[in-house]
Each structure stands twice: as structure tokens, then as C-alpha cells.
Design a protein around this motif. Structure first.
Motif, mmCIF file in Angstrom:
data_model
loop_
_atom_site.group_PDB
_atom_site.id
_atom_site.type_symbol
_atom_site.label_atom_id
_atom_site.label_comp_id
_atom_site.label_asym_id
_atom_site.label_seq_id
_atom_site.Cartn_x
_atom_site.Cartn_y
_atom_site.Cartn_z
ATOM 1 N N TYR A 129 0.829 -1.198 0.000
ATOM 2 C CA TYR A 129 0.000 0.000 0.000
ATOM 3 C C TYR A 129 0.867 1.253 0.000
ATOM 4 O O TYR A 129 0.637 2.190 -0.758
ATOM 5 C CB TYR A 129 -0.943 -0.007 1.204
ATOM 6 N N ARG A 130 1.885 1.275 0.855
ATOM 7 C CA ARG A 130 2.745 2.453 0.937
ATOM 8 C C ARG A 130 3.531 2.666 -0.351
ATOM 9 O O ARG A 130 3.704 3.803 -0.795
ATOM 10 C CB ARG A 130 3.683 2.334 2.134
ATOM 11 N N LEU A 131 3.989 1.592 -0.976
ATOM 12 C CA LEU A 131 4.694 1.732 -2.251
ATOM 13 C C LEU A 131 3.763 2.278 -3.336
ATOM 14 O O LEU A 131 4.149 3.159 -4.107
ATOM 15 C CB LEU A 131 5.278 0.385 -2.691
ATOM 16 N N ALA A 132 2.547 1.755 -3.385
ATOM 17 C CA ALA A 132 1.578 2.229 -4.375
ATOM 18 C C ALA A 132 1.226 3.690 -4.138
ATOM 19 O O ALA A 132 1.120 4.484 -5.084
ATOM 20 C CB ALA A 132 0.317 1.364 -4.336
ATOM 21 N N LEU A 133 1.052 4.059 -2.879
ATOM 22 C CA LEU A 133 0.737 5.444 -2.551
ATOM 23 C C LEU A 133 1.893 6.367 -2.941
ATOM 24 O O LEU A 133 1.682 7.450 -3.498
ATOM 25 C CB LEU A 133 0.429 5.570 -1.060
ATOM 26 N N GLY A 134 3.105 5.935 -2.685
ATOM 27 C CA GLY A 134 4.279 6.726 -3.074
ATOM 28 C C GLY A 134 4.367 6.900 -4.578
ATOM 29 O O GLY A 134 4.644 7.998 -5.076
ATOM 30 N N ASP A 135 4.118 5.814 -5.317
ATOM 31 C CA ASP A 135 4.146 5.899 -6.780
ATOM 32 C C ASP A 135 3.040 6.810 -7.297
ATOM 33 O O ASP A 135 3.238 7.559 -8.253
ATOM 34 C CB ASP A 135 4.021 4.517 -7.412
ATOM 35 N N ALA A 136 1.867 6.755 -6.671
ATOM 36 C CA ALA A 136 0.758 7.616 -7.087
ATOM 37 C C ALA A 136 1.124 9.083 -6.880
ATOM 38 O O ALA A 136 0.855 9.934 -7.742
ATOM 39 C CB ALA A 136 -0.510 7.265 -6.319
ATOM 40 N N THR B 18 4.180 10.391 -6.746
ATOM 41 C CA THR B 18 5.228 10.741 -7.702
ATOM 42 C C THR B 18 4.643 10.988 -9.089
ATOM 43 O O THR B 18 5.005 11.950 -9.770
ATOM 44 C CB THR B 18 6.280 9.617 -7.766
ATOM 45 N N THR B 19 3.713 10.147 -9.497
ATOM 46 C CA THR B 19 3.077 10.299 -10.805
ATOM 47 C C THR B 19 2.248 11.571 -10.867
ATOM 48 O O THR B 19 2.278 12.299 -11.867
ATOM 49 C CB THR B 19 2.203 9.069 -11.116
ATOM 50 N N ALA B 20 1.520 11.875 -9.785
ATOM 51 C CA ALA B 20 0.710 13.094 -9.757
ATOM 52 C C ALA B 20 1.586 14.341 -9.856
ATOM 53 O O ALA B 20 1.262 15.285 -10.597
ATOM 54 C CB ALA B 20 -0.130 13.133 -8.490
ATOM 55 N N LEU B 21 2.693 14.351 -9.141
ATOM 56 C CA LEU B 21 3.599 15.508 -9.204
ATOM 57 C C LEU B 21 4.225 15.646 -10.588
ATOM 58 O O LEU B 21 4.365 16.760 -11.113
ATOM 59 C CB LEU B 21 4.687 15.385 -8.141
ATOM 60 N N ALA B 22 4.592 14.524 -11.201
ATOM 61 C CA ALA B 22 5.168 14.562 -12.546
ATOM 62 C C ALA B 22 4.148 15.100 -13.546
ATOM 63 O O ALA B 22 4.472 15.919 -14.408
ATOM 64 C CB ALA B 22 5.651 13.171 -12.964
ATOM 65 N N ALA B 23 2.890 14.653 -13.419
ATOM 66 C CA ALA B 23 1.844 15.136 -14.332
ATOM 67 C C ALA B 23 1.616 16.631 -14.132
ATOM 68 O O ALA B 23 1.462 17.384 -15.092
ATOM 69 C CB ALA B 23 0.551 14.359 -14.089
ATOM 70 N N ARG B 24 1.612 17.065 -12.885
ATOM 71 C CA ARG B 24 1.430 18.487 -12.591
ATOM 72 C C ARG B 24 2.536 19.333 -13.213
ATOM 73 O O ARG B 24 2.295 20.410 -13.744
ATOM 74 C CB ARG B 24 1.414 18.698 -11.081
ATOM 75 N N ASP B 25 3.755 18.823 -13.146
ATOM 76 C CA ASP B 25 4.914 19.571 -13.634
ATOM 77 C C ASP B 25 5.197 19.356 -15.119
ATOM 78 O O ASP B 25 6.161 19.913 -15.648
ATOM 79 C CB ASP B 25 6.149 19.182 -12.822
ATOM 80 N N GLY B 26 4.384 18.538 -15.785
ATOM 81 C CA GLY B 26 4.579 18.290 -17.201
ATOM 82 C C GLY B 26 5.747 17.355 -17.492
ATOM 83 O O GLY B 26 6.230 17.281 -18.617
ATOM 84 N N ALA B 27 6.200 16.627 -16.493
ATOM 85 C CA ALA B 27 7.314 15.690 -16.665
ATOM 86 C C ALA B 27 6.793 14.361 -17.216
ATOM 87 O O ALA B 27 5.627 14.023 -17.042
ATOM 88 C CB ALA B 27 8.005 15.465 -15.325
ATOM 89 N N PRO B 28 7.670 13.618 -17.871
ATOM 90 C CA PRO B 28 7.234 12.308 -18.383
ATOM 91 C C PRO B 28 6.979 11.328 -17.238
ATOM 92 O O PRO B 28 7.506 11.481 -16.141
ATOM 93 C CB PRO B 28 8.405 11.844 -19.237
ATOM 94 N N SER B 29 6.191 10.336 -17.526
ATOM 95 C CA SER B 29 5.909 9.296 -16.546
ATOM 96 C C SER B 29 7.184 8.513 -16.242
ATOM 97 O O SER B 29 8.072 8.414 -17.074
ATOM 98 C CB SER B 29 4.808 8.393 -17.102
ATOM 99 N N THR B 30 7.269 7.967 -15.038
ATOM 100 C CA THR B 30 8.484 7.262 -14.622
ATOM 101 C C THR B 30 8.484 5.793 -15.012
ATOM 102 O O THR B 30 9.481 5.122 -14.846
ATOM 103 C CB THR B 30 8.672 7.372 -13.107
#
Length: 56
Positions: A14-21, A23-35
Motif C-alpha cells: 500500500y505504501r509503495l503504491a501510494l508513493g508511486d501515485a 510521484t506520478t501526480a507531481l510529474a503530471a502536474r509539472d509536465g514531466a514524463p511518466s516514470t
């Protein structure tokens, strides 16, 4: 694999999935590519409908 004692690994997943979520949300906000590759909907649905699923 031999496990000594009792312990739950559920919170780790759960914690790993939450961390990945996050990270993905911040990348999308900043216009960065997906990891990494995200599973397509059909792959997720196959996990939900897979053998041994008892919570419906």
C-alpha cells in the motif's frame, strides 16, 4: 521462501503504491514524463477477475 515469525506485507504494498501515485501526480502536474509503464485497463481488470478472487 522461508519467513520467520508473522508479519504483514500488505501495508508495504500500500505504501509503495501510494508513493508511486504521489510521484506520478507531481510529474503530471509539472509536465514531466511518466516514470514507468502503467498497466492498461484490461490488465487491471484481469487482476480483479482473476482466479481466487472472492470479494465481489
Amino acid at each position: 521462501m522461508r519467513v520467520w515469525g508473522r508479519g504483514s506485507r500488505g501495508s508495504l504494498l500500500y505504501r509503495l503504491a501510494l508513493g508511486d501515485a504521489g510521484t506520478t501526480a507531481l510529474a503530471a502536474r509539472d509536465g514531466a514524463p511518466s516514470t514507468g509503464p502503467a498497466p492498461i485497463y484490461a490488465q487491471v481488470q484481469a487482476l480483479v477477475d482473476g482466479p481466487g478472487v472472492t470479494c465481489r
